[in-house]
Write a protein that holds these residues in place. Sequence first.
Motif, mmCIF file in Angstrom:
data_model
loop_
_atom_site.group_PDB
_atom_site.id
_atom_site.type_symbol
_atom_site.label_atom_id
_atom_site.label_comp_id
_atom_site.label_asym_id
_atom_site.label_seq_id
_atom_site.Cartn_x
_atom_site.Cartn_y
_atom_site.Cartn_z
ATOM 1 N N GLY A 154 0.834 -1.194 0.000
ATOM 2 C CA GLY A 154 0.000 0.000 0.000
ATOM 3 C C GLY A 154 0.865 1.239 0.000
ATOM 4 N N PRO A 155 1.413 1.648 1.178
ATOM 5 C CA PRO A 155 2.192 2.889 1.189
ATOM 6 C C PRO A 155 3.505 2.801 0.430
ATOM 7 N N VAL A 156 4.102 1.600 0.344
ATOM 8 C CA VAL A 156 5.391 1.465 -0.330
ATOM 9 C C VAL A 156 5.242 0.741 -1.662
ATOM 10 N N LYS A 157 4.705 -0.478 -1.624
ATOM 11 C CA LYS A 157 4.531 -1.254 -2.844
ATOM 12 C C LYS A 157 3.569 -2.391 -2.569
ATOM 13 N N ALA A 158 2.984 -2.949 -3.617
ATOM 14 C CA ALA A 158 2.055 -4.065 -3.471
ATOM 15 C C ALA A 158 2.831 -5.368 -3.513
ATOM 16 N N HIS A 159 2.988 -6.006 -2.355
ATOM 17 C CA HIS A 159 3.621 -7.321 -2.360
ATOM 18 C C HIS A 159 2.693 -8.292 -3.068
ATOM 19 N N HIS A 160 3.286 -9.200 -3.862
ATOM 20 C CA HIS A 160 2.469 -10.099 -4.674
ATOM 21 C C HIS A 160 1.545 -10.942 -3.812
ATOM 22 N N ASN A 161 1.929 -11.198 -2.540
ATOM 23 C CA ASN A 161 1.110 -12.043 -1.681
ATOM 24 C C ASN A 161 0.226 -11.225 -0.732
ATOM 25 N N VAL A 162 0.192 -9.897 -0.911
ATOM 26 C CA VAL A 162 -0.698 -9.057 -0.116
ATOM 27 C C VAL A 162 -1.506 -8.192 -1.083
ATOM 28 N N GLY A 163 -0.963 -7.025 -1.458
ATOM 29 C CA GLY A 163 -1.693 -6.142 -2.358
ATOM 30 C C GLY A 163 -1.781 -6.653 -3.776
ATOM 31 N N GLY A 164 -0.971 -7.671 -4.123
ATOM 32 C CA GLY A 164 -0.977 -8.189 -5.483
ATOM 33 C C GLY A 164 -1.977 -9.303 -5.721
ATOM 34 N N LEU A 165 -2.732 -9.692 -4.683
ATOM 35 C CA LEU A 165 -3.694 -10.781 -4.849
ATOM 36 C C LEU A 165 -4.932 -10.293 -5.599
ATOM 37 N N GLU A 283 14.642 -1.434 8.250
ATOM 38 C CA GLU A 283 15.760 -0.551 7.965
ATOM 39 C C GLU A 283 16.956 -1.409 7.558
ATOM 40 N N ALA A 284 17.840 -0.858 6.728
ATOM 41 C CA ALA A 284 18.984 -1.644 6.248
ATOM 42 C C ALA A 284 20.176 -0.727 5.993
ATOM 43 N N THR A 285 21.364 -1.274 6.210
ATOM 44 C CA THR A 285 22.603 -0.556 5.916
ATOM 45 C C THR A 285 23.355 -1.288 4.813
ATOM 46 N N VAL A 286 24.302 -0.596 4.203
ATOM 47 C CA VAL A 286 25.085 -1.155 3.103
ATOM 48 C C VAL A 286 26.489 -1.481 3.603
ATOM 49 N N ASP A 314 25.406 -0.304 -5.437
ATOM 50 C CA ASP A 314 24.401 0.577 -4.850
ATOM 51 C C ASP A 314 24.741 0.830 -3.378
ATOM 52 N N LEU A 315 24.997 2.095 -3.024
ATOM 53 C CA LEU A 315 25.420 2.466 -1.672
ATOM 54 C C LEU A 315 24.272 3.009 -0.813
ATOM 55 N N THR A 316 23.043 2.924 -1.288
ATOM 56 C CA THR A 316 21.920 3.585 -0.628
ATOM 57 C C THR A 316 21.311 2.724 0.479
ATOM 58 N N PRO A 317 21.214 3.243 1.710
ATOM 59 C CA PRO A 317 20.572 2.486 2.788
ATOM 60 C C PRO A 317 19.051 2.530 2.672
ATOM 61 N N LYS A 318 18.383 1.741 3.523
ATOM 62 C CA LYS A 318 16.911 1.773 3.637
ATOM 63 C C LYS A 318 16.552 2.322 5.010
ATOM 64 N N PRO A 319 15.723 3.400 5.100
ATOM 65 C CA PRO A 319 15.398 4.317 4.021
ATOM 66 C C PRO A 319 16.593 5.220 3.687
ATOM 67 N N PRO A 320 16.540 5.963 2.576
ATOM 68 C CA PRO A 320 15.382 6.268 1.750
ATOM 69 C C PRO A 320 15.043 5.201 0.712
ATOM 70 N N ALA A 321 15.991 4.339 0.374
ATOM 71 C CA ALA A 321 15.695 3.300 -0.624
ATOM 72 C C ALA A 321 14.922 2.160 0.032
ATOM 73 N N THR A 322 14.332 1.296 -0.780
ATOM 74 C CA THR A 322 13.868 0.002 -0.301
ATOM 75 C C THR A 322 14.976 -1.005 -0.565
ATOM 76 N N ILE A 323 14.799 -2.239 -0.090
ATOM 77 C CA ILE A 323 15.818 -3.255 -0.327
ATOM 78 C C ILE A 323 15.873 -3.575 -1.819
ATOM 79 N N GLU A 324 14.735 -3.902 -2.402
ATOM 80 C CA GLU A 324 14.643 -4.132 -3.853
ATOM 81 C C GLU A 324 14.518 -2.799 -4.568
ATOM 82 N N TRP A 325 14.712 -2.828 -5.877
ATOM 83 C CA TRP A 325 14.580 -1.612 -6.672
ATOM 84 C C TRP A 325 13.134 -1.377 -7.115
ATOM 85 N N GLU A 326 12.344 -2.436 -7.182
ATOM 86 C CA GLU A 326 10.937 -2.279 -7.557
ATOM 87 C C GLU A 326 10.049 -2.836 -6.450
#
Length: 326
Positions: A154-165, A283-286, A314-326
């Motif tokens: 929803g706020p970030v992306k539709a996971h195939h097993n949640v918002g993608g159903l 949250e994630a670090t690189v 890719d040096l970007t942490p989460k946030p602002p990035a997500t773990i995946e690119w899409e």
Amino acid sequence: MIGNKRPDDMVRITTSKTAKEFIDAQITAIREQVGESRVLLAISGGVDSSVVATLLLKAVGKQLVCIHVDTGLMRKGECDQVIEVFQNQMGAELVFVQAADRFLNKLAGVSDPEAKRKVIGAEYIRIFEEEARKLGDIAFLGQGTIYPDILESGPVKAHHNVGGLPEDLQFELVEPVKLLFKDEVRVVGEALGLPQTMVCRQPFPGPGLGVRCVGAITRDRLAAVRESDAILREEFEAAGLTLKIWQYFTIVPDFRSTGIRNGQRVYDWPVVIRAINTVDAIEATVPELEWPVLQRITSRILAEVDGVGRVLYDLTPKPPATIEWE
């Protein structure tokens, strides 16, 4: 567990004792929900679906039928590994569906990441419905949904097993780990006796390489993602990084840049290396990788993967990035 909100007083699962309490409670809850009915479980081979499979086997035994679908979006050698573990080692009833052309044809020309996830999620469900009809009356679908999937849908992306159903879903969902974070799922897996190779296996998104082939998926670019990912995993294992870095993979975006090969101008794709460390996937670090490791990976990808002209980290942490690119 009822609802999609984690209770504020829910005990964090960090020990074998809290894991055993969770396992006992979920086995009881699954039996109450399912009764004498059969359950289909989507198996990806990752820790989430592996833990759910083990819980379901303990709860309902032969009422469980596992389905593994070759979407054409799996990592190199992934399907063979899944069949070996679940069918040959765990003794689960496993239906293997080869559907690569079906998925890739549906995804042709689809570039929007949310649309891709919904195409993949809907096609998964159509396949499960078809297999359910072959098997008889099956009312329940097991899934390895975890809490970050719910938080981000929803706020970030539709996971195939949640918002993608799809809205016309014909199954009642069985999701025993849906209120757990990834680190908790691993503790439960250890308490269930799953091998360390499975418990610590690299996370892999349900849409697979489909969200790492950024933009509209083409078979040649998908092959570049698969081969570069295999090289990255081989080199990280050789460098002793497998258990030191939480997740790592490659991405091939849908653009090209100019390069030189054998004295001639070429116009090839970049491969982006993504590596992160995290506890809960919120949250994630690189990590800082040693230069010789990056050089070896770069040299191999450029030499062994067709159509690739650059390698980036890719040096970007989460946030602002997500773990995946899409």
